[in-house]
Design a protein around this motif. Sequence first.
Motif, PDB file in Angstrom:
ATOM      1  N   ILE A 136       0.828  -1.199   0.000  1.00  0.00           N
ATOM      2  CA  ILE A 136       0.000   0.000   0.000  1.00  0.00           C
ATOM      3  C   ILE A 136       0.867   1.256   0.000  1.00  0.00           C
ATOM      4  O   ILE A 136       0.576   2.245  -0.697  1.00  0.00           O
ATOM      5  N   GLY A 137       1.941   1.248   0.779  1.00  0.00           N
ATOM      6  CA  GLY A 137       2.823   2.409   0.808  1.00  0.00           C
ATOM      7  C   GLY A 137       3.414   2.718  -0.551  1.00  0.00           C
ATOM      8  O   GLY A 137       3.477   3.882  -0.974  1.00  0.00           O
ATOM      9  N   GLY A 138       3.845   1.677  -1.269  1.00  0.00           N
ATOM     10  CA  GLY A 138       4.361   1.879  -2.619  1.00  0.00           C
ATOM     11  C   GLY A 138       3.286   2.353  -3.568  1.00  0.00           C
ATOM     12  O   GLY A 138       3.534   3.201  -4.442  1.00  0.00           O
ATOM     13  N   ASN A 139       2.068   1.818  -3.422  1.00  0.00           N
ATOM     14  CA  ASN A 139       0.944   2.279  -4.250  1.00  0.00           C
ATOM     15  C   ASN A 139       0.673   3.761  -4.034  1.00  0.00           C
ATOM     16  O   ASN A 139       0.402   4.511  -4.986  1.00  0.00           O
ATOM     17  N   ILE A 140       0.726   4.194  -2.773  1.00  0.00           N
ATOM     18  CA  ILE A 140       0.497   5.611  -2.474  1.00  0.00           C
ATOM     19  C   ILE A 140       1.632   6.454  -3.035  1.00  0.00           C
ATOM     20  O   ILE A 140       1.403   7.535  -3.603  1.00  0.00           O
ATOM     21  N   ALA A 141       2.855   5.971  -2.925  1.00  0.00           N
ATOM     22  CA  ALA A 141       4.007   6.727  -3.422  1.00  0.00           C
ATOM     23  C   ALA A 141       3.916   6.984  -4.921  1.00  0.00           C
ATOM     24  O   ALA A 141       4.329   8.045  -5.405  1.00  0.00           O
ATOM     25  N   THR A 142       3.370   6.029  -5.671  1.00  0.00           N
ATOM     26  CA  THR A 142       3.296   6.179  -7.127  1.00  0.00           C
ATOM     27  C   THR A 142       1.897   6.496  -7.631  1.00  0.00           C
ATOM     28  O   THR A 142       1.707   6.647  -8.840  1.00  0.00           O
ATOM     29  N   ASN A 143       0.918   6.581  -6.717  1.00  0.00           N
ATOM     30  CA  ASN A 143      -0.478   6.735  -7.127  1.00  0.00           C
ATOM     31  C   ASN A 143      -0.843   5.647  -8.137  1.00  0.00           C
ATOM     32  O   ASN A 143      -1.297   5.918  -9.245  1.00  0.00           O
ATOM     33  N   ALA A 144      -0.627   4.403  -7.727  1.00  0.00           N
ATOM     34  CA  ALA A 144      -0.756   3.259  -8.631  1.00  0.00           C
ATOM     35  C   ALA A 144      -2.175   3.112  -9.167  1.00  0.00           C
ATOM     36  O   ALA A 144      -3.151   3.478  -8.519  1.00  0.00           O
ATOM     37  N   GLY A 145      -2.252   2.531 -10.357  1.00  0.00           N
ATOM     38  CA  GLY A 145      -3.538   2.269 -10.987  1.00  0.00           C
ATOM     39  C   GLY A 145      -3.775   0.779 -11.127  1.00  0.00           C
ATOM     40  O   GLY A 145      -3.510  -0.001 -10.224  1.00  0.00           O
ATOM     41  N   GLY A 146      -4.236   0.381 -12.305  1.00  0.00           N
ATOM     42  CA  GLY A 146      -4.544  -1.023 -12.571  1.00  0.00           C
ATOM     43  C   GLY A 146      -5.700  -1.118 -13.538  1.00  0.00           C
ATOM     44  O   GLY A 146      -6.300  -0.103 -13.917  1.00  0.00           O
ATOM     45  N   PRO A 147      -6.050  -2.333 -13.966  1.00  0.00           N
ATOM     46  CA  PRO A 147      -7.105  -2.507 -14.966  1.00  0.00           C
ATOM     47  C   PRO A 147      -8.451  -1.901 -14.568  1.00  0.00           C
ATOM     48  O   PRO A 147      -9.177  -1.384 -15.408  1.00  0.00           O
ATOM     49  N   ARG A 148      -8.809  -1.958 -13.286  1.00  0.00           N
ATOM     50  CA  ARG A 148     -10.140  -1.517 -12.871  1.00  0.00           C
ATOM     51  C   ARG A 148     -10.263  -0.008 -12.673  1.00  0.00           C
ATOM     52  O   ARG A 148     -11.338   0.480 -12.304  1.00  0.00           O
ATOM     53  N   CYS A 149      -9.180   0.728 -12.915  1.00  0.00           N
ATOM     54  CA  CYS A 149      -9.276   2.176 -12.649  1.00  0.00           C
ATOM     55  C   CYS A 149     -10.154   2.887 -13.684  1.00  0.00           C
ATOM     56  O   CYS A 149     -10.552   4.029 -13.466  1.00  0.00           O
ATOM     57  N   LEU A 150     -10.490   2.236 -14.808  1.00  0.00           N
ATOM     58  CA  LEU A 150     -11.437   2.835 -15.750  1.00  0.00           C
ATOM     59  C   LEU A 150     -12.739   3.192 -15.037  1.00  0.00           C
ATOM     60  O   LEU A 150     -13.264   4.298 -15.174  1.00  0.00           O
ATOM     61  N   LYS A 151     -13.254   2.266 -14.262  1.00  0.00           N
ATOM     62  CA  LYS A 151     -14.520   2.487 -13.563  1.00  0.00           C
ATOM     63  C   LYS A 151     -14.317   3.019 -12.148  1.00  0.00           C
ATOM     64  O   LYS A 151     -15.089   3.869 -11.679  1.00  0.00           O
ATOM     65  N   TYR A 152     -13.276   2.553 -11.481  1.00  0.00           N
ATOM     66  CA  TYR A 152     -13.159   2.821 -10.044  1.00  0.00           C
ATOM     67  C   TYR A 152     -12.102   3.852  -9.657  1.00  0.00           C
ATOM     68  O   TYR A 152     -12.077   4.295  -8.512  1.00  0.00           O
ATOM     69  N   GLY A 153     -11.221   4.213 -10.586  1.00  0.00           N
ATOM     70  CA  GLY A 153     -10.226   5.222 -10.257  1.00  0.00           C
ATOM     71  C   GLY A 153      -8.938   4.625  -9.704  1.00  0.00           C
ATOM     72  O   GLY A 153      -8.854   3.435  -9.395  1.00  0.00           O
ATOM     73  N   VAL A 154      -7.920   5.484  -9.555  1.00  0.00           N
ATOM     74  CA  VAL A 154      -6.601   5.064  -9.098  1.00  0.00           C
ATOM     75  C   VAL A 154      -6.510   5.195  -7.580  1.00  0.00           C
ATOM     76  O   VAL A 154      -7.482   5.544  -6.902  1.00  0.00           O
ATOM     77  N   THR A 155      -5.338   4.935  -7.037  1.00  0.00           N
ATOM     78  CA  THR A 155      -5.145   4.917  -5.589  1.00  0.00           C
ATOM     79  C   THR A 155      -5.630   6.195  -4.925  1.00  0.00           C
ATOM     80  O   THR A 155      -6.278   6.154  -3.860  1.00  0.00           O
ATOM     81  N   ARG A 156      -5.341   7.344  -5.527  1.00  0.00           N
ATOM     82  CA  ARG A 156      -5.712   8.623  -4.905  1.00  0.00           C
ATOM     83  C   ARG A 156      -7.201   8.689  -4.572  1.00  0.00           C
ATOM     84  O   ARG A 156      -7.598   9.298  -3.564  1.00  0.00           O
ATOM     85  N   SER A 157      -8.032   8.034  -5.377  1.00  0.00           N
ATOM     86  CA  SER A 157      -9.474   8.063  -5.160  1.00  0.00           C
ATOM     87  C   SER A 157      -9.888   7.364  -3.874  1.00  0.00           C
ATOM     88  O   SER A 157     -11.024   7.516  -3.424  1.00  0.00           O
ATOM     89  N   TYR A 158      -8.968   6.608  -3.266  1.00  0.00           N
ATOM     90  CA  TYR A 158      -9.302   5.806  -2.084  1.00  0.00           C
ATOM     91  C   TYR A 158      -8.514   6.210  -0.838  1.00  0.00           C
ATOM     92  O   TYR A 158      -8.680   5.600   0.208  1.00  0.00           O
ATOM     93  N   VAL A 159      -7.689   7.238  -0.953  1.00  0.00           N
ATOM     94  CA  VAL A 159      -6.920   7.682   0.205  1.00  0.00           C
ATOM     95  C   VAL A 159      -7.668   8.830   0.885  1.00  0.00           C
ATOM     96  O   VAL A 159      -7.804   9.922   0.327  1.00  0.00           O
ATOM     97  N   LEU A 160      -8.159   8.559   2.076  1.00  0.00           N
ATOM     98  CA  LEU A 160      -8.898   9.560   2.846  1.00  0.00           C
ATOM     99  C   LEU A 160      -7.973  10.371   3.764  1.00  0.00           C
ATOM    100  O   LEU A 160      -8.190  11.572   3.966  1.00  0.00           O
ATOM    101  N   GLY A 161      -6.990   9.708   4.332  1.00  0.00           N
ATOM    102  CA  GLY A 161      -6.094  10.377   5.257  1.00  0.00           C
ATOM    103  C   GLY A 161      -4.772   9.651   5.369  1.00  0.00           C
ATOM    104  O   GLY A 161      -4.674   8.454   5.073  1.00  0.00           O
TER     105      GLY A 161
END
Length: 455
Positions: A136-161
């Motif tokens: 998760i830390g690496g995902n946050i560092a790079t704002n990682a995506g993936g196949p499902r980000c078309l509908k659901y968005g990338v990591t930033r869309s799920y980081v609240l705090g």
Amino acid sequence: MVAELLSSKIGASKVSLRAEDISVHATDKWYASHPPDVVVFPETTADVSTVLEFAHRYGIPVTTRGAGVGYVGGCVPIKGGIALSLARMNRILELNPEDGVAVVQPGVITGDLQKAAQALGWDYPPDPASLKECSIGGNIATNAGGPRCLKYGVTRSYVLGLEVVMPDGKVAQVGGRVHKNKTGFDLVGLFTGSEGMLGVVTAASLRLIPKPPARAMLAAVFPDFPMAAAAVQGILNSGHLPSALEITDGFTLAAARRRLGPERLPDGDAHLIIEIDGRPRAVDYEIDELEELLKKLGATRIQRAEDEDSCEEIWKMRREFSYSLRDTGLTKLNEDIVVPRSKLVELVAFARQLEKDTGIAVACFGHAGDGNIHTNLMVADYENPEIRSKADAALDRLFKWVLDHGGAITGEHGVGIAKQPWIRQALGENTFNLHKAIKGALDPDAILNPGKFLD
């Protein structure tokens, strides 16, 4: 001396000079390598704070590392110093479906968080291809995506705090654990994607969503890439929003046939994967509608999957594409460029021309729905300086073409070292200077992840 002092502050079991640890923390999945002077394994936020306060006082470089599966040299400690591994900070601190929130430490493996949330009927949607090993830390560092980000968005869309330890050791809490929060600047967004250059994330509050109860997939073969690209637009223009929409070119398919067998991938020069999810009756209706649409759009073969096991079989095949390219024996320079969706055909046409001009094979596959196409230069004898120079010149042509056509040089992996030569062109001088100003304000002594794209 540094190791001894750190051992006295946080405990000897958390500090290593072992040759094996030094070697592992010298590189990621890119080819660059540089050993740290010492590897530190903090187990608490207080440990991280102590290490950074110490490093700040003595001007020691600190390079933070997640799971080390990056493709751009982002966690390579170019300036030596301290490699700060967050692997031991790997606990899920809270799973709270009532609030739709998970609180995790940065070393939690992304796939493990998904499984834990799904066991409760909830989901954490970001799904990098390396989700079984990336953190998760690496995902946050790079704002990682993936196949499902078309509908659901990338990591930033799920980081609240975030809980972030600043370069001087002070601990900051940014954002929170509520789903809407407009209090002050968007500091969560500032740290998400900052590639470990502004602070060290020690805890993250993440948004969970209800897990869709059903999903289904279609895998379609097309005679050529333009037809498959047109199908992407046809699907979206028809009002469908798949959770994933993946495209693959002929070079990659040929490699996959050699690995998997022709019966898995019949003749055709392009391949499209469509995944949908939602309520069971809605999924049943939509998958029928999409299958008929694909036939009208020219698909020559359509494989249908309507349960978890058969869907996973298609994803397993998709994951084999990358391994198929490795089987060629060539060095795969994996570039995660992004172009506007309308430029997909032009991108592949450019790749074919680049291939003819340079003699370097180019394989294109990836997330067609958002234009994030992994454009892989397949290089023979990459260790040869002359050939490496030729490959770098080809990359330069690729990145310039992408930028000239309204695209971006990275959609998922980050800049790191690999894309450092193109960062000023990608950002523009004023925006590059803005990055420098932010870095200077938060890390005036430049101890965090030095030697990367702002240096």
